[in-house]
Design a protein around this motif. Structure first.
Motif, PDB file in Angstrom:
ATOM      1  N   LYS A  87       0.830  -1.203   0.000  1.00 22.08           N
ATOM      2  CA  LYS A  87       0.000   0.000   0.000  1.00 22.08           C
ATOM      3  C   LYS A  87       0.863   1.252   0.000  1.00 22.08           C
ATOM      4  CE  LYS A  87      -3.744  -2.166   2.577  1.00 22.08           C
ATOM      5  NZ  LYS A  87      -4.583  -2.064   3.781  1.00 22.08           N
ATOM      6  N   ALA A  88       0.298   2.311  -0.499  1.00 25.75           N
ATOM      7  CA  ALA A  88       0.969   3.610  -0.496  1.00 25.75           C
ATOM      8  C   ALA A  88       0.780   4.262   0.861  1.00 25.75           C
ATOM      9  CB  ALA A  88       0.397   4.499  -1.590  1.00 25.75           C
ATOM     10  N   GLY A  89       1.888   4.603   1.515  1.00 28.57           N
ATOM     11  CA  GLY A  89       1.878   5.438   2.705  1.00 28.57           C
ATOM     12  C   GLY A  89       1.476   4.809   4.007  1.00 28.57           C
ATOM     13  N   THR A  90       0.205   4.454   4.152  1.00 34.15           N
ATOM     14  CA  THR A  90      -0.320   4.026   5.441  1.00 34.15           C
ATOM     15  C   THR A  90      -1.105   2.730   5.285  1.00 34.15           C
ATOM     16  OG1 THR A  90      -2.451   5.145   5.229  1.00 34.15           O
ATOM     17  CG2 THR A  90      -0.614   6.463   6.098  1.00 34.15           C
ATOM     18  N   LEU A  91      -1.529   2.189   6.414  1.00 36.15           N
ATOM     19  CA  LEU A  91      -2.351   0.978   6.385  1.00 36.15           C
ATOM     20  C   LEU A  91      -3.653   1.192   5.623  1.00 36.15           C
ATOM     21  CD1 LEU A  91      -1.808  -0.267  10.030  1.00 36.15           C
ATOM     22  CD2 LEU A  91      -0.995  -1.354   7.934  1.00 36.15           C
ATOM     23  N   GLN A  92      -4.121   2.432   5.577  1.00 35.27           N
ATOM     24  CA  GLN A  92      -5.342   2.748   4.845  1.00 35.27           C
ATOM     25  C   GLN A  92      -5.063   3.228   3.421  1.00 35.27           C
ATOM     26  OE1 GLN A  92      -4.790   4.071   8.100  1.00 35.27           O
ATOM     27  NE2 GLN A  92      -5.851   2.280   8.875  1.00 35.27           N
ATOM     28  N   GLY A  93      -3.807   3.223   3.014  1.00 38.87           N
ATOM     29  CA  GLY A  93      -3.435   3.711   1.691  1.00 38.87           C
ATOM     30  C   GLY A  93      -3.958   2.826   0.571  1.00 38.87           C
ATOM     31  N   ALA A  94      -3.877   3.362  -0.623  1.00 45.01           N
ATOM     32  CA  ALA A  94      -4.321   2.634  -1.805  1.00 45.01           C
ATOM     33  C   ALA A  94      -3.427   1.421  -2.036  1.00 45.01           C
ATOM     34  CB  ALA A  94      -4.260   3.547  -3.028  1.00 45.01           C
ATOM     35  N   ILE A  95      -4.043   0.301  -2.380  1.00 48.91           N
ATOM     36  CA  ILE A  95      -3.281  -0.903  -2.686  1.00 48.91           C
ATOM     37  C   ILE A  95      -2.615  -0.719  -4.041  1.00 48.91           C
ATOM     38  CG2 ILE A  95      -3.409  -3.380  -3.170  1.00 48.91           C
ATOM     39  CD1 ILE A  95      -5.755  -3.523  -1.197  1.00 48.91           C
ATOM     40  N   ARG A  96      -1.307  -0.856  -4.054  1.00 46.52           N
ATOM     41  CA  ARG A  96      -0.537  -0.747  -5.301  1.00 46.52           C
ATOM     42  C   ARG A  96      -0.365  -2.103  -5.969  1.00 46.52           C
ATOM     43  NH1 ARG A  96       3.208   3.859  -5.778  1.00 46.52           N
ATOM     44  NH2 ARG A  96       4.468   2.361  -6.910  1.00 46.52           N
ATOM     45  N   SER A  97      -0.287  -3.152  -5.152  1.00 46.36           N
ATOM     46  CA  SER A  97      -0.122  -4.498  -5.687  1.00 46.36           C
ATOM     47  C   SER A  97      -0.391  -5.500  -4.575  1.00 46.36           C
ATOM     48  CB  SER A  97       1.303  -4.685  -6.224  1.00 46.36           C
ATOM     49  OG  SER A  97       1.399  -5.878  -6.972  1.00 46.36           O
ATOM     50  N   SER A  98      -0.676  -6.728  -4.962  1.00 42.86           N
ATOM     51  CA  SER A  98      -0.866  -7.808  -4.006  1.00 42.86           C
ATOM     52  C   SER A  98      -0.047  -9.004  -4.476  1.00 42.86           C
ATOM     53  CB  SER A  98      -2.340  -8.189  -3.892  1.00 42.86           C
ATOM     54  OG  SER A  98      -3.086  -7.110  -3.371  1.00 42.86           O
ATOM     55  N   PHE A  99       0.448  -9.784  -3.507  1.00 41.07           N
ATOM     56  CA  PHE A  99       1.362 -10.880  -3.814  1.00 41.07           C
ATOM     57  C   PHE A  99       0.938 -12.141  -3.073  1.00 41.07           C
ATOM     58  CE2 PHE A  99       3.603  -6.846  -3.623  1.00 41.07           C
ATOM     59  CZ  PHE A  99       4.233  -6.769  -4.854  1.00 41.07           C
ATOM     60  N   ASP A 100       1.097 -13.272  -3.734  1.00 46.30           N
ATOM     61  CA  ASP A 100       0.954 -14.567  -3.080  1.00 46.30           C
ATOM     62  C   ASP A 100       1.914 -15.529  -3.776  1.00 46.30           C
ATOM     63  OD1 ASP A 100      -0.338 -15.491  -5.422  1.00 46.30           O
ATOM     64  OD2 ASP A 100      -2.318 -15.168  -4.565  1.00 46.30           O
ATOM     65  N   ASN A 101       1.854 -16.796  -3.394  1.00 46.81           N
ATOM     66  CA  ASN A 101       2.815 -17.757  -3.936  1.00 46.81           C
ATOM     67  C   ASN A 101       2.744 -17.917  -5.449  1.00 46.81           C
ATOM     68  OD1 ASN A 101       3.741 -18.199  -1.356  1.00 46.81           O
ATOM     69  ND2 ASN A 101       2.595 -20.094  -1.072  1.00 46.81           N
ATOM     70  N   SER A 102       1.651 -17.513  -6.069  1.00 46.54           N
ATOM     71  CA  SER A 102       1.524 -17.633  -7.525  1.00 46.54           C
ATOM     72  C   SER A 102       2.050 -16.404  -8.272  1.00 46.54           C
ATOM     73  CB  SER A 102       0.062 -17.879  -7.910  1.00 46.54           C
ATOM     74  OG  SER A 102      -0.720 -16.739  -7.631  1.00 46.54           O
ATOM     75  N   THR A 103       2.473 -15.377  -7.544  1.00 44.56           N
ATOM     76  CA  THR A 103       2.962 -14.154  -8.192  1.00 44.56           C
ATOM     77  C   THR A 103       4.267 -14.441  -8.927  1.00 44.56           C
ATOM     78  OG1 THR A 103       1.966 -12.827  -6.427  1.00 44.56           O
ATOM     79  CG2 THR A 103       3.605 -11.741  -7.833  1.00 44.56           C
ATOM     80  N   GLN A 104       4.321 -14.053 -10.183  1.00 45.82           N
ATOM     81  CA  GLN A 104       5.502 -14.252 -11.020  1.00 45.82           C
ATOM     82  C   GLN A 104       6.658 -13.380 -10.550  1.00 45.82           C
ATOM     83  OE1 GLN A 104       5.727 -16.416 -13.717  1.00 45.82           O
ATOM     84  NE2 GLN A 104       3.714 -17.134 -13.061  1.00 45.82           N
ATOM     85  N   ALA A 105       7.872 -13.900 -10.678  1.00 45.45           N
ATOM     86  CA  ALA A 105       9.073 -13.150 -10.305  1.00 45.45           C
ATOM     87  C   ALA A 105       9.143 -11.831 -11.062  1.00 45.45           C
ATOM     88  CB  ALA A 105      10.329 -13.985 -10.554  1.00 45.45           C
ATOM     89  N   SER A 106       8.737 -11.817 -12.319  1.00 47.62           N
ATOM     90  CA  SER A 106       8.786 -10.587 -13.115  1.00 47.62           C
ATOM     91  C   SER A 106       7.840  -9.525 -12.541  1.00 47.62           C
ATOM     92  CB  SER A 106       8.451 -10.873 -14.576  1.00 47.62           C
ATOM     93  OG  SER A 106       7.156 -11.438 -14.685  1.00 47.62           O
ATOM     94  N   ILE A 108       7.007  -9.260  -9.323  1.00 44.04           N
ATOM     95  CA  ILE A 108       7.653  -8.793  -8.099  1.00 44.04           C
ATOM     96  C   ILE A 108       8.736  -7.775  -8.433  1.00 44.04           C
ATOM     97  CG2 ILE A 108       9.108  -9.489  -6.158  1.00 44.04           C
ATOM     98  CD1 ILE A 108       7.582 -12.210  -6.265  1.00 44.04           C
ATOM     99  N   THR A 109       9.574  -8.103  -9.392  1.00 42.31           N
ATOM    100  CA  THR A 109      10.656  -7.195  -9.794  1.00 42.31           C
ATOM    101  C   THR A 109      10.105  -5.880 -10.312  1.00 42.31           C
ATOM    102  OG1 THR A 109      12.052  -9.081 -10.346  1.00 42.31           O
ATOM    103  CG2 THR A 109      12.670  -6.966 -11.309  1.00 42.31           C
ATOM    104  N   HIS A 110       9.064  -5.944 -11.123  1.00 41.90           N
ATOM    105  CA  HIS A 110       8.447  -4.738 -11.681  1.00 41.90           C
ATOM    106  C   HIS A 110       7.876  -3.841 -10.575  1.00 41.90           C
ATOM    107  CE1 HIS A 110       6.213  -2.143 -14.401  1.00 41.90           C
ATOM    108  NE2 HIS A 110       5.129  -2.389 -13.686  1.00 41.90           N
ATOM    109  N   GLN A 111       7.161  -4.437  -9.646  1.00 42.59           N
ATOM    110  CA  GLN A 111       6.561  -3.644  -8.556  1.00 42.59           C
ATOM    111  C   GLN A 111       7.629  -3.036  -7.657  1.00 42.59           C
ATOM    112  OE1 GLN A 111       3.453  -2.673  -8.373  1.00 42.59           O
ATOM    113  NE2 GLN A 111       3.048  -3.803 -10.236  1.00 42.59           N
ATOM    114  N   ALA A 112       8.675  -3.787  -7.367  1.00 38.90           N
ATOM    115  CA  ALA A 112       9.766  -3.251  -6.535  1.00 38.90           C
ATOM    116  C   ALA A 112      10.477  -2.106  -7.242  1.00 38.90           C
ATOM    117  CB  ALA A 112      10.747  -4.351  -6.176  1.00 38.90           C
TER     118      ALA A 112
END
Length: 115
Positions: A87-106, A108-112
């Motif tokens: 999330k951006a900023g705070t616990l109530q911030g907008a979700i920028r991305s979500s991840f779980d075990n099926s998330t592709q490495a690409s 993860i790298t892109h979001q980081a």
């Protein structure tokens, strides 16, 4: 209250704790924690950026705030979706991305890289 992690050893210990707890309580994200941590840490400069974790009664919880280049983000487990939300900023911030075990490495790298 948040506690700042100042060294790579402190961050390593925190990540190990999160993985242990995820394997027990949230196995849907256990495998994504290390690649996600590695991607974020590749962007992190501990001399200027910050890693803070939620502390309750002297015990570290799993919520983690990262400040990179003056911008603050939070990683938290979403019990409803069974994913780690970025999330951006705070616990109530907008979700920028979500991840779980099926998330592709690409993904993860892109979001980081966007941090």
């Amino acid at each position: 209250m948040a506690r700042q992690l100042l060294t790579n050893v402190e961050i390593d210990d925190f990540i190990a704790k999160v993985i242990r707890e995820a394997n027990h309580h949230a196995p849907n994200v256990g495998a994504v924690i290390t690649p996600l941590s590695n991607a974020v840490r590749a962007r992190l400069n501990l001399a200027t950026d910050k890693v803070e974790v939620y502390e309750r009664n002297g015990q570290l919880a799993r919520t983690c705030w990262v400040t990179i280049g003056g911008r603050r983000y939070v990683f938290t487990y979403n019990y409803g979706s069974g994913q780690i939300d970025l999330k951006a900023g705070t616990l109530q911030g907008a979700i920028r991305s979500s991840f779980d075990n099926s998330t592709q490495a690409s993904t993860i790298t892109h979001q980081a890289a966007r941090l």
